[in-house]
Design an enzyme around this catalytic site. Structure first.
Site, PDB file in Angstrom:
ATOM      1  N   ASN A   1       0.877  -1.166   0.000  1.00 35.31           N
ATOM      2  CA  ASN A   1       0.000   0.000   0.000  1.00 35.31           C
ATOM      3  C   ASN A   1       0.918   1.220   0.000  1.00 35.31           C
ATOM      4  OD1 ASN A   1      -1.364   2.361   0.883  1.00 35.31           O
ATOM      5  ND2 ASN A   1      -3.027   1.131   1.733  1.00 35.31           N
TER       6      ASN A   1
ATOM      7  N   GLU B   1      -3.961   1.605  -2.930  1.00 35.24           N
ATOM      8  CA  GLU B   1      -4.054   3.042  -2.647  1.00 35.24           C
ATOM      9  C   GLU B   1      -3.125   3.846  -3.565  1.00 35.24           C
ATOM     10  OE1 GLU B   1      -5.291   5.624   1.178  1.00 35.24           O
ATOM     11  OE2 GLU B   1      -4.286   3.757   1.699  1.00 35.24           O
TER      12      GLU B   1
ATOM     13  N   TYR C   1      -7.702  -3.887  -2.209  1.00 35.11           N
ATOM     14  CA  TYR C   1      -7.672  -2.850  -1.169  1.00 35.11           C
ATOM     15  C   TYR C   1      -9.043  -2.865  -0.502  1.00 35.11           C
ATOM     16  CZ  TYR C   1      -7.413   1.792   0.975  1.00 35.11           C
ATOM     17  OH  TYR C   1      -7.442   2.839   1.864  1.00 35.11           O
TER      18      TYR C   1
ATOM     19  N   ASP D   1      -3.867  -4.601   1.260  1.00 35.29           N
ATOM     20  CA  ASP D   1      -4.230  -3.973   2.530  1.00 35.29           C
ATOM     21  C   ASP D   1      -5.644  -4.441   2.842  1.00 35.29           C
ATOM     22  OD1 ASP D   1      -5.051  -2.372   4.575  1.00 35.29           O
ATOM     23  OD2 ASP D   1      -4.634  -0.462   3.573  1.00 35.29           O
TER      24      ASP D   1
ATOM     25  N   ASP E   1       3.074   4.903   4.759  1.00 34.85           N
ATOM     26  CA  ASP E   1       2.754   4.517   6.144  1.00 34.85           C
ATOM     27  C   ASP E   1       2.598   2.996   6.267  1.00 34.85           C
ATOM     28  OD1 ASP E   1       0.426   4.695   4.599  1.00 34.85           O
ATOM     29  OD2 ASP E   1      -0.798   5.533   6.209  1.00 34.85           O
TER      30      ASP E   1
END
Length: 257
Positions: free
Chosen positions: A11, A39, A109, A148, A245
């Site tokens: 991600n 993403e 996702y 994710d 992140d």
């Protein structure tokens, strides 16, 4: 295709953003057969990647700068499909499926349940339809899906399970949905190899210096049909790789050629 295949899932929290960082260095260093992204947060034409030797597949959300997935593949697929054929869930660019002679590969996702669990119902609906979708494909040949998944399955999968109980990603509903997915004949590959490994995460909040403190969550997965259990070679979480992140996760599988 060689005896062992390497898969990466990441991600990137915005492909255009990560391209300005070390994405290409990471991409080249990992040298995977398949590189699956979530993403991507872009529309067609907003970024161009020069990836010699790879086919590129993108699924874009209708909403700009939101969601989106991609797969970069060294191997030409037999077939490519976008979404899960359920209109309600197919406007956000969440799923790409590549079909190969011996397996299906899916990047996904999974919707985030959001603040105050505003999207939990939508998320659970997606979980149910995705489970049907993967189970149907698995009747034909084994499935490898990654991405994710926006759920930490068990308390071992996040730093602070007690304070996060009932928060998005660690609700009983989301965890039970993932259990149901595994019970349908699938393997959480990282736990297959490392059932008791603690303090290994794939996502850290940008707030409160969470990554420095390793206060994270394991919410990025490779999940495979149980039929492949004997062919799984290894699973890794690359928590040393920065740029998002989330960090990339890896799976190697034998005998897929």
């Amino acid at each position: 295709m060689g005896n062992q295949m390497k898969f990466i899932s990441w991600n990137v929290n915005g492909l255009r953003a990560v391209l300005k960082k070390d994405f290409m260095d990471t991409f080249n260093a990992l040298d995977a057969d398949f590189f699956c992204l979530q993403e991507t947060k872009m529309q067609a034409g907003q970024a161009t990647l020069d990836l010699p030797g790879y086919q590129q597949y993108f699924n874009y959300a209708e909403r700009k700068g939101y969601s989106g997935t991609a797969i970069f593949a060294k191997h030409e697929p037999l077939n490519v499909t976008y979404g899960i054929d359920v209109p309600e869930y197919d406007t956000e660019g969440r799923v790409i499926t590549l079909e190969y002679p011996k397996f299906y590969l899916i990047t996904v996702y999974v919707p985030n349940s959001g603040q105050e669990l505003k999207r939990l119902d939508f998320r659970q609906g997606f979980d149910a339809e995705f489970r049907k979708y993967t189970s149907k494909l698995a009747e034909t040949k084994p499935v490898i899906y990654c991405g994710d998944l926006n759920v930490a399955h068990n308390p071992i999968d996040l730093k602070n399970p007690t304070s996060n109980h009932h928060n998005a990603g660690f609700t009983d509903e989301e965890r039970n949905d993932f259990t149901a997915q595994l019970d349908a004949g699938f393997t959480d590959t990282f736990r297959h190899f490392y059932p008791d490994q603690k303090d290994i995460y794939s996502w850290w909040s940008y707030r409160f210096g969470a990554r420095k403190r390793n206060a994270g969550w394991r919410i990025d997965y490779f999940v495979t049909s149980k039929a492949l259990d004997d062919q799984l070679a290894d699973a890794k979480i690359h928590d040393e790789i920065m740029g998002s992140d989330h960090c990339p996760v890896e799976l190697t599988v034998n005998g897929l050629d």
